[in-house]
Design a protein around this motif. Structure first.
Motif, mmCIF file in Angstrom:
data_model
loop_
_atom_site.group_PDB
_atom_site.id
_atom_site.type_symbol
_atom_site.label_atom_id
_atom_site.label_comp_id
_atom_site.label_asym_id
_atom_site.label_seq_id
_atom_site.Cartn_x
_atom_site.Cartn_y
_atom_site.Cartn_z
ATOM 1 N N ASP A 89 12.148 -7.503 -29.924
ATOM 2 C CA ASP A 89 10.905 -7.275 -29.183
ATOM 3 C C ASP A 89 10.201 -6.015 -29.664
ATOM 4 O OD1 ASP A 89 11.293 -9.546 -27.683
ATOM 5 O OD2 ASP A 89 12.192 -8.503 -25.977
ATOM 6 N N GLY A 90 10.984 -4.980 -29.952
ATOM 7 C CA GLY A 90 10.401 -3.733 -30.418
ATOM 8 C C GLY A 90 9.712 -3.885 -31.761
ATOM 9 N N LEU A 91 10.355 -4.598 -32.688
ATOM 10 C CA LEU A 91 9.759 -4.812 -34.018
ATOM 11 C C LEU A 91 8.506 -5.664 -33.924
ATOM 12 C CD1 LEU A 91 13.060 -5.443 -36.014
ATOM 13 C CD2 LEU A 91 11.486 -3.520 -36.349
ATOM 14 N N LEU A 92 8.565 -6.721 -33.115
ATOM 15 C CA LEU A 92 7.406 -7.604 -32.969
ATOM 16 C C LEU A 92 6.245 -6.845 -32.334
ATOM 17 C CD1 LEU A 92 6.938 -10.573 -33.687
ATOM 18 C CD2 LEU A 92 7.512 -11.168 -31.340
ATOM 19 N N SER A 93 6.548 -6.030 -31.343
ATOM 20 C CA SER A 93 5.511 -5.246 -30.675
ATOM 21 C C SER A 93 4.904 -4.220 -31.619
ATOM 22 C CB SER A 93 6.100 -4.567 -29.442
ATOM 23 O OG SER A 93 5.126 -3.787 -28.786
ATOM 24 N N ALA A 94 5.759 -3.575 -32.424
ATOM 25 C CA ALA A 94 5.268 -2.577 -33.380
ATOM 26 C C ALA A 94 4.370 -3.223 -34.434
ATOM 27 C CB ALA A 94 6.447 -1.873 -34.056
ATOM 28 N N ALA A 95 4.761 -4.388 -34.947
ATOM 29 C CA ALA A 95 3.931 -5.093 -35.928
ATOM 30 C C ALA A 95 2.616 -5.531 -35.301
ATOM 31 C CB ALA A 95 4.693 -6.300 -36.476
ATOM 32 N N ASP A 96 2.672 -5.943 -34.042
ATOM 33 C CA ASP A 96 1.469 -6.373 -33.335
ATOM 34 C C ASP A 96 0.493 -5.205 -33.158
ATOM 35 O OD1 ASP A 96 0.325 -8.758 -32.121
ATOM 36 O OD2 ASP A 96 0.460 -7.699 -30.216
#
Length: 588
Positions: A289-296
């Motif tokens: 979730d953290g990686l996806l949120s950061a990329a977003d």
């Protein structure tokens, strides 16, 4: 499966028997049947294995004797299933008429059990027909399972992996990176000017753009990478073995050039651009979730700025909502000790006549200072902490105690309790569930534990052992949020599943989405064939309820039926519900 023969076409049979006379007798009977049959014979286990493993040979049906000179014929079952076909009909033909042996043979996977004394051309021909029909049914069911699996994990327009499959692969990549240090990148892609194309030229043009971009991304990236469409004009890419910012930005530049190439549709040249955000693992941690949120976040920064691609920086990364902010874990620990949690009950009903089939217990917590805490935040925080076991056992104790006080009013209705997958790995979990159930004098047959489907595939061997132990004590298992994770329909046969709950995301758009309707219909057919009840979660309105019932999905749960209610309200609600239900039946 291309060699599967039907009707009166030629089929290939293998007879395994060490008695020459018995083999020839069976061959004559087979050739008197309505089908053209090519027969091969094996007089020993060793000879049978040689024929089974011959890559040039194939068999549609096997007749198997148990008492072979060099071993037990039943030892050939794994080889037949593995080398020929997992659905190959196997007909036991032996001189032993023992009923228990016959029952054990059928249980082990044999299609039919015949004694040599009972053989006749008609009986053998009937066995062939039944075996081939069974095989065709199994193949059809397997194809349906494969189609359902594919459809539940892929976007219907582009046939790219959808959010569910992408999330699963991202979780696997994070686990692998944490274990072995393999680096990777999460890339979020949002198309620029896509809305203009949709508005000016129509949705057909927009769909053509999405299909073309999806195909380009898939064709130009490596097989080890994953390209997914998350929805709308948003794509996500999982790039394996990206070991630094320079490599990631080089790929982003190529992706931008690829997307900006013109698209010809309907005699027009259509142009779109892309805003790209990139998050690197392990640089930004191992949280999916953290990686996806950061990329977003990086992607939106690219959309607002000049650069077409932006790398997420560590300081930009939002903190996980489940981390121990302001001593939340300490507060949860105190709440467990004070038994300060509540469990609200939500009924599950037969949508045809309103009969209450069970209740699901859903945790609620009001923080002394921050007020009500969202249940998903609470659960995620507990699951990642040392408090999971204490919280789970408190849940079991409170909910089963409450159920015990009401069970005489509930008929055969069951109570469903959500359990984390991590609890399956805890020694003593099964014995604690059984002991708590007995202490509260609750019939274990009315206790159902709910696990998400991803729990089953995270550690299937351990999950199977625990579930079988619970099943031995008459405690049943429901798969919750079915379709939200990496759905594998084969697990439905392997685990002692008593109920499946369709994820609410497939029900929320049910009346408008033909895809969701088709998926639910296929699940109804599959569950009926497996004898597993199917429950629709998230039933919000009468239209959805009526369509589900017409389709054969008769069990439902959701706000349209009843919202979760405090335990003290259950008795009154039940009296009111049954009164209204009985009145409706009398008027009918």
């Amino acid at each position: 499966m291309d060699h599967l023969h039907n009707g009166t076409q030629n089929i290939h049979a293998l007879i395994v028997d060490d008695d020459d006379v018995d083999r020839e007798r069976l061959v004559r009977m087979l050739r008197r049947g309505p089908r053209e049959i090519t027969v091969e014979q094996a007089g020993s286990q060793a000879e049978a294995l040689e024929k089974i493993r011959d890559p040039e040979a194939h068999f549609d049906i096997v007749f198997l004797d148990f008492g072979l000179a060099d071993g037990d014929g039943r030892d050939l079952l794994p080889a037949i299933r593995g080398e020929i076909d997992p659905d190959c009909p196997i007909i036991a033909v032996t001189g032993n008429a023992d009923e228990q042996i016959a029952a054990d043979s059928i249980k082990s996977g044999m299609t039919e059990y015949l004694t040599k004394r009972s053989l006749s051309p008609e009986r053998v021909a009937a066995s062939v027909e039944e075996g081939m029909a069974w095989r065709q049914y199994r193949h059809d069911l397997r194809r349906q399972e494969e189609e359902l699996t594919h459809r539940s994990l892929h976007d219907p327009l582009t046939d790219l992996p959808n959010r569910t499959l992408f999330s699963d692969r991202l979780g696997q990549a994070c686990a692998r990176a944490r274990r072995s240090g393999d680096p990777f990148a999460v890339v979020m892609v949002d198309l620029d000017r896509f809305k203009e194309i949709n508005d000016n030229f129509g949705h057909a043009s927009g769909d053509a753009v999405l299909v073309t971009i999806g195909r380009r991304l898939r064709e130009h990236l490596r097989e080890v990478d994953t390209t997914a469409r998350l929805g709308g004009d948003e794509f996500a890419i999982l790039l394996q073995n990206i070991d630094g910012e320079e490599s990631a930005m080089a790929v982003a530049t190529k992706l931008t050039e690829l997307i900006e190439q013109p698209i010809v549709h309907g005699g027009r040249m259509l142009h779109v651009g892309a805003s790209i955000g990139i998050a690197l693992c392990p640089l930004l941690g191992f949280s999916p979730d953290g990686l996806l949120s950061a990329a977003d976040e990086a992607m939106y920064e690219a959309k607002r700025g000049v650069d077409k691609a932006v790398l997420a920086r560590g300081e930009d990364r939002p903190a996980s909502r489940s981390l121990d902010q302001g001593g939340m874990l300490h507060d949860i620990e105190r709440a467990i000790a004070a038994r300060a949690f509540e469990w609200h009950w939500q009924p599950k009903v037969d949508m045809r006549d309103g009969q209450v089939l069970g209740f699901e217990a859903l945790v609620r917590w009001t923080h002394p200072e921050d007020g009500p805490i969202p249940a998903d935040v609470l659960i995620e925080t507990v699951e990642q902490s040392h408090l999971l076991e204490a919280f789970t056992y408190l849940s079991l104790d409170v909910v089963l105690g409450e159920f015990a006080a009401l069970q005489h009013l509930l008929g055969d209705a069951a109570i469903c309790i959500n359990v984390s997958a991590r609890m399956l790995e805890r020694p003593g979990f099964v014995s604690h569930v059984v002991e708590t159930t007995a202490r509260h004098k609750v019939d274990p047959a009315r206790v159902m534990l709910e696990l998400t489907e991803t729990a089953l595939i995270a550690n299937p061997a351990q999950a199977r052992r625990v579930i079988e132990q619970l099943h031995d004590h008459k405690i049943s298992l429901a798969i919750d949020d079915f379709g939200a994770g990496f759905t594998s329909f084969g697990y439905l046969r392997e685990f002692a599943v008593s109920e499946i709950k369709i994820d609410r995301s497939f029900i929320s758009r049910f009346t408008e989405s033909r895809f969701d309707q088709s998926l639910v219909h296929s699940l109804v057919v599959l569950c009926e064939s497996l004898g597993i009840p199917l429950v629709a979660e998230g039933v919000e309105n009468p239209e959805t309820q009526a369509m589900l019932v017409a389709m054969g999905c008769t069990c439902g749960q959701g706000y349209g039926i009843c919202r979760p209610m405090p335990y003290e309200n259950v008795r009154g609600w039940l009296e009111m519900w049954n009164t209204e239900r009985n009145g409706t039946r009398l008027r009918a």
